[in-house]
Enzyme design. Structure first.
Site, PDB file in Angstrom:
ATOM      1  N   GLY A   1       0.834  -1.207   0.000  1.00  0.00           N
ATOM      2  CA  GLY A   1       0.000   0.000   0.000  1.00  0.00           C
ATOM      3  C   GLY A   1       0.858   1.242   0.000  1.00  0.00           C
ATOM      4  O   GLY A   1       1.954   1.268  -0.565  1.00  0.00           O
ATOM      5  N   GLY A   2       0.355   2.275   0.683  1.00  0.00           N
ATOM      6  CA  GLY A   2       1.057   3.548   0.707  1.00  0.00           C
ATOM      7  C   GLY A   2       2.457   3.422   1.259  1.00  0.00           C
ATOM      8  O   GLY A   2       3.364   4.164   0.886  1.00  0.00           O
TER       9      GLY A   2
ATOM     10  N   GLY B   1      24.851   9.936 -30.392  1.00  0.00           N
ATOM     11  CA  GLY B   1      24.409  10.682 -29.221  1.00  0.00           C
ATOM     12  C   GLY B   1      24.853  10.010 -27.940  1.00  0.00           C
ATOM     13  O   GLY B   1      25.105  10.673 -26.931  1.00  0.00           O
ATOM     14  N   ALA B   2      24.950   8.691 -27.982  1.00  0.00           N
ATOM     15  CA  ALA B   2      25.337   7.961 -26.780  1.00  0.00           C
ATOM     16  C   ALA B   2      26.751   8.348 -26.342  1.00  0.00           C
ATOM     17  O   ALA B   2      27.062   8.359 -25.158  1.00  0.00           O
ATOM     18  CB  ALA B   2      25.245   6.457 -27.010  1.00  0.00           C
TER      19      ALA B   2
END
Lengths: 681, 561
Positions: free
Chosen positions: B206-207, B459-460
């Protein structure tokens, strides 16, 4: 080398064909060292995968002769001939294996006017053929093995021949050297199986599928005589090498001289060896192998027309450089020595260090990258011939030899002690190796007393090799070292350099209570420290352990109650697991604080996998054949598939009678160690 | 038998040890008037009650599940006798549903908190106690955690959370929810100020999961820990999926599939001992330098194996871990997320004793969907090995940002043929996620040393801590190729329609498949012999230890989340 020096200045080039042990191991380095000494330039040939091998770097030039499989590179005569032409080489040293005993190759070299450093074609041909060699030996009055017979065409004929000779018989490839492809059959069925394997291996390794079947001598020793003959009809014997310690007919530990031979037998063997060499007009270095029975009867086995792996031990006790002698002989010089000048000085032992797992059939190949590698060259009287270095890859393509480790001493005891030290100081990481086995052999009482035969390993370890068995003292030494190492690491973990913003308020600890697990035993230990010395209390005994506690070094040199020992720390982790190599064998220990040990009783047991219904590859290799398919019922011991690795075929059998659930491999596929092959129900 | 006896012996001893380490009061109680328990006695009684948590029965049940108690965990994690406990007397304040009854009150409630030392260095710890209301989070529980977090930030020391909690204390309703939020807020405030580590040692659902998610590192214990937003029952009712706890949120799932957890350990003891080791790598706070420990590995050690490691064929694989292990001190590398996005390797190591963060492309592992590493991959040549993809970008980015936040120098080993192409990646937002890694490297002001071992394409190349992103020292090995793309692709564009592709390719390789184009422009500082790499890095780190660099003032940066 004065004379030789002058003689060879003539820009003579040597092509060194890659040896059998290729990536992993090579004598070529040895040959090159000698050439360098003699002022001869060298050219190395290599396959794709060996481009970075040591022998390639050492050579003055290098030529690539093809891709990794040997049939396309080191056995590719055309490519090698091209390399010779391209570099203008004037002589070829063939190394060992591969083309070293190939008569075709020698012929082609002769046709090109290139000298072959080795015997001439006729001798190679005569001795390379097992059957012919025996006929010649007989004629030269050399003792030969009884029940000797001829070439085999099919399995039925194999069985007929075997029965004529009488079991047990030995089957192997005619063209194969050493124990390659050799199988022993005790009955008709095994003969058929042996025939099938040997003929396949003969075809794939030698390109010549003739076979040989002969009487197998039970419990023999393998002793060989080194001979040296020139082109002027002179020949010498350079004493013997005892090579009885073998696994699967391949040598593991060799020594020179043999503990078994008396001077008369030695001379008799030497003289027969020389007469055989003379009978074939042999020139160059060669080895005549004999089987020797317990009554010192000896039988000619075969003659190897090349320099053998174990030649360094002969060099050690005779002081001769065999490679240099071979080159001299090839150039036509007469022998430098007479028989009376050949001494036996001291004792030399050679251990073959293999990349293989000694716990599986005394050695199944393993592969990997040598992440750390350090030869024990800091020790005196130790020689290591290897073709590898840190970072080398040990691949599945060639024999798994890492190096030959030679130690020398004035006496056998001295040479053996040196071997113990050398093995303890030999750092090999990244591949599984056989140092545990070597280290055990050389301290075994039977070996020390010289009571050995080619069956030494199966007799001494009938259940297979299980590693060093700890004595009570050994156990304590090991526990004390592990505990001390653990504490040293714990203490260092608290040593932060520089300014700590939040100061450490704790007092430095002086004593520890530890719980150490070793081989399912749990021991409570008390450790106290004073400087670099730890006092460890085990079951009422006190051991003092001191060392420099260098946690970065692979070697761990400790003094245990005054006794000096070199251990190796193979791994150490946060969870307290420590692997120590002690007396050659790796032991896994776990050191925990008393608190952690007490709490570990609550930790869940992890269920190990059921291994009886799963067949995994015991080594990396290629799947040659798969004999079952899903749904088949297999009987216990039935062959399921065949894996070939490092030129050895290994039959994988079912561990129980069951139905095959699934097959995860197919012929031609490459598999890794531990890969799933077949699942049974 | 002997073994068992030994274990039993130390069990008995242990009880003594644990008790004594938590006892803080003088042993002689002062006597008060008769008929009434003295305060001293009450203190003693409460302390004793706090030590046993939910009682022996629940402790046995906890052990039966293969888990240790909250206090046993703290004792293992911290140096002996170093734990200083806070709030042992705190009790929950709920008065509904019979919670006010005495038998429902436990001194300390369902969490043990305090501070202590790991190898002498200060750390704040909370350890949730599953034996008290299943470790559920009450207002008091949250308050205890917040107290130590606040103090950790004031002092500048890391926080370690040992999570073992069934979730919110339902009886307390919104108070429990408020408690979670209070913790979340502190997690966020402490982020980048002090290192925060979560070790999940039981359920966390849960939370509650968001506290570990906000911390720097989340570790798990195999088989006994779970992390999920909603459990298998809810999943079944909502999506009709049949899934076990282990499949949904076990250690394997989170370390290999979701990337929520950074590493998993065999059991509680293994996890806690490893956490001690891990802690030694971390600085205490963002005001402290990267720690330096005593080192036995010579800083000028040569690594001859590296000279032959990178295969001659540029498509053949090798193991970047071999590079890392042989360069760092004592082959000691604490890998983070070893089973997730294996095409990038990140983790902590030391160079000459100083902690560094290592980032490396992994040529051995294919990018994208392929998970299981095939043995013998070095026999197969594949184009997209060690490409950057969504998962590896995110993994790398988060690690780089941690290092930058805590002054840990970053060493980057580059062998990257580019970003992974394909619809799966584009639809998944590789542009957005790849930008994170770029962003992280660019913004980092810690010492940055980069070694291009082989390919640095497109780009790498820019992304992987290049000179252009303020790399301090950028090296190329002789095998390095810095180019826009590989020869085949480039030739198809440059020489489109021309016949002699092979010649063109050879020309391209000659021009670009080497370190010179980058070196002549000063984009790499030197071309180094691989075996000298360790020596170089150690020397550079010495120099860069005094590096000072600041980014422009901003409220906070806007990383492309």
């Amino acid at each position: 080398y004065l004379i030789d020096h002058a003689a060879f200045r003539s820009r003579c080039c040597i092509i060194v064909s890659r040896a059998q042990y290729s990536t992993v191991y090579d004598h070529n380095e040895k040959v090159m060292k000698t050439c360098k000494k003699m002022g001869i330039k060298t050219v190395a040939v290599h396959s794709d995968v060996d481009a970075n091998a040591v022998h390639v770097k050492m050579a003055d030039e290098a030529v690539c002769v093809g891709p990794a499989p040997t049939s396309k590179s080191y056995l590719n005569m055309d490519a090698i001939m091209n390399a010779i032409r391209q570099t203008g080489a004037q002589a070829v040293h063939p190394g060992y294996g591969f083309l070293s005993e190939n008569k075709e190759f020698a012929k082609r070299l002769a046709a090109e006017g290139v000298s072959f450093i080795g015997p001439d074609t006729h001798a190679i041909q005569a001795m390379g053929d097992k059957i012919e060699s025996k006929l010649i030996a007989k004629a030269a009055k050399v003792n030969t093995i009884p029940g000797f017979d001829g070439v085999v065409k099919d399995a039925d004929e194999a069985v007929r021949i075997a029965n004529e000779i009488g079991y047990p018989v030995m089957i192997k490839a005619s063209a194969g050297g050493g124990g390659k492809g050799m199988r022993i059959a005790w009955n008709d069925e095994e003969t058929r199986e042996g025939f099938r394997f040997s003929s396949q291996e003969a075809a794939s390794s030698f390109g010549d599928d003739r076979l040989l079947i002969e009487k197998f001598i039970d419990n023999p020793r393998h002793i060989e005589i080194q001979v040296l003959a020139d082109k002027h009809g002179n020949a010498l014997w350079l004493n013997e090498r005892e090579c009885s310690i073998q696994r699967r007919n391949q040598k593991v530990v060799e020594e020179a001289p043999s503990t078994f031979l008396d001077p008369e037998t030695r001379r008799a063997m030497g003289e027969q060896a020389v007469s055989l060499a003379k009978a074939v007009n042999y020139s160059s270095a060669g080895t005549v192998e004999f089987l020797v029975d317990s009554r010192k009867n000896f039988y000619f086995l075969e003659m190897n027309t090349r320099l053998q792996v174990e030649h360094p031990i002969t060099e050690c006790i005779t002081g001769l450089d065999l490679v240099q002698q071979m080159i001299r002989i090839a150039k036509g010089f007469p022998l430098q020595h007479t028989q009376a000048e050949i001494p036996i000085n001291g004792w030399a032992i050679e251990s073959r260090v293999y990349a293989e797992d000694p716990y599986k059939s005394f050695g199944l190949p393993s592969i990997g990258r040598l992440s750390q590698y350090q030869e024990p060259l800091n020790l005196h009287n130790v020689r290591v011939d290897s073709g590898i270095e840190e970072g080398s890859d040990i691949s599945i393509y060639y024999d798994p030899m890492i190096s030959k480790l030679v130690t020398y001493g004035a006496t056998r005891a001295e040479a053996l002690k040196k071997m113990e030290d050398a093995l303890d100081n030999y750092v090999i990481r990244g591949v599984t190796h056989n140092i545990p086995l070597l280290r055990e052999i050389i301290v075994h009482p039977r070996f020390i007393s010289g009571d050995i035969s080619t069956k030494f390993l199966p007799e001494v370890y009938p259940e297979g090799f299980k590693g060093h068995q700890l004595t009570a003292t050994g156990r304590k030494e090991l526990l004390a070292t592990a505990a001390s190492l653990f504490v040293a690491a714990q203490l260092r973990a608290q040593k932060f350099l520089g300014d700590l913003r939040v100061s450490n308020t704790q007092q430095e600890r002086r004593s520890w209570e530890l719980c150490v697990e070793l081989e399912k035993g749990v021991h409570m230990l008390g450790v106290s420290r004073s400087g670099a010395t730890y006092t460890v209390e085990i079951d009422g005994d006190k051991l003092e352990v001191s060392s420099d506690w260098n946690l970065a070094s692979p070697l761990l040199t400790v003094t245990l109650n005054g006794i000096h020992r070199t251990l190796q720390c193979l791994s150490r982790n946060a969870a307290g697991e420590i692997s120590l190599q002690y007396l050659g064998t790796t032991f896994k220990l776990r050191v925990l604080s008393k608190l952690a040990a007490a709490l570990s009783v609550h930790m869940p047991e992890k269920v190990p996998e059921d291994t009886s219904s799963i067949l995994r590859s015991p080594m990396p290799g290629t799947v040659v054949a798969v004999s079952v398919k899903a749904g088949d019922t297999v009987a216990e011991g039935q062959e399921i598939c065949v894996i070939e690795a490092m030129k050895m075929q290994n039959s994988m059998t079912a561990a129980k009678t069951a139905k095959v659930r699934s097959v995860h491999c197919k012929p031609g596929e490459t598999v890794g160690e531990g890969d799933l092959l077949v699942e049974l129900e | 038998m002997a073994a068992l006896a030994a274990v039993r012996r130390c069990r008995v001893l242990l009880h003594g040890a644990v008790k004594s380490s938590f006892r803080g009061s003088p042993s002689q109680p002062r006597s008060y008037s008769a008929g009434r328990l003295s305060v001293q006695e009450r203190i003693e009684r409460k302390r004793q009650a706090a030590l046993v948590g939910g009682g022996q029965k629940r402790i046995d049940a906890q052990h039966g599940r293969g888990k240790l108690t909250a206090r046993e965990r703290v004792a293992l994690l911290l140096d002996p006798d170093s734990f200083v406990e806070y709030d042992a007397f705190v009790e929950h304040r709920c008065s509904d549903f019979g919670m006010e009854a005495d038998h429902n009150k436990f001194p300390g409630d369902s969490v043990v908190t305090g501070q202590g030392r790991i190898n002498g260095r200060l750390v704040y710890v909370f350890s949730q106690d599953f034996t008290v209301f299943g470790g559920s989070l009450s207002g008091a529980h949250a308050q205890k955690i917040c107290k130590i977090m606040d103090q950790a930030m004031l002092v500048g020391a890391p926080v370690i959370g040992l999570n073992d909690s069934g979730g919110a204390r339902i009886q307390e309703g919104v108070e429990s929810l408020a408690g979670y939020a209070d913790i979340f807020l502190r997690n966020v405030m402490a982020s980048g100020v002090v290192p925060q580590i979560s070790l999940i040692m039981g359920p966390c659902a849960g939370g509650a999961v968001y506290s570990p998610a906000l911390t720097d590192f989340t570790f798990m214990v195999k088989d006994t820990s779970y992390l999920f937003i909603t459990g298998p029952d809810v999943v079944k009712s909502v999506t009709n999926e049949d899934v076990t706890q282990e499949e949904l949120g076990g250690a394997k799932t989170h370390t290999a599939v979701s990337g929520v957890a950074h590493k998993a350990f065999e059991n509680d003891i293994d996890a806690l001992l490893n956490l001690r080791e891990f802690f030694n790598f971390l600085p205490l706070s963002n005001k402290d330098p990267s720690p330096v420990t005593e080192c036995h590995d010579p800083s000028d050690r040569l690594v001859p194996g590296l000279d032959t490691l990178v295969p001659l064929e540029s498509t053949k694989a090798y193991d970047m871990l071999d590079v890392i292990h042989s360069i760092v001190d004592e082959r000691d590398f604490f890998e983070i997320m070893p089973n997730y996005a294996k095409n990038i390797v990140v983790g902590f190591a030391r160079m000459n004793g100083r902690t560094v963060g290592i980032v490396g492309n992994q040529p051995k592992v294919a990018s994208g969907e392929s998970k299981a590493p095939i043995r013998y991959q070095h026999l197969i040549s594949k184009l997209y090995y060690c490409c950057l993809d969504i998962n590896s970008s995110v993994k790398g980015a988060r690690f780089v940002r941690f290092c930058d936040a805590f002054n840990v120098p970053i060493i980057t080993f580059v062998d990257v043929p580019g970003f992974l192409p394909g619809t799966a990646q584009e639809y998944g937002g590789i542009i957005r996620h790849g930008a994170k890694l770029l962003y992280a490297f660019a913004e980092a002001t810690v010492p940055k040393i980069t070694i291009i071992t082989r390919k640095a394409y497109g780009g790498a190349y820019d992304v992987m801590s290049s000179k252009h992103l303020r790399g301090d020292v950028n090296y190329a090995w002789p095998s390095a190729e810095v180019a826009v793309m590989g020869a085949k692709g480039a030739v198809q564009i440059i020489f489109r329609g021309k016949n002699n592709q092979a010649d063109a390719e050879a020309e391209y390789v000659e021009k670009f498949a080497n370190p010179f184009p980058a070196a002549v422009r000063g984009f790499v500082d030197d071309i180094v012999v691989p075996s000298t790499t360790r020596r170089r890095i150690c020397r550079d780190l010495e120099v860069l230890a005094t590096k000072k660099q600041t980014n422009p003032w901003k409220k906070h940066a806007n990383v492309p989340l």
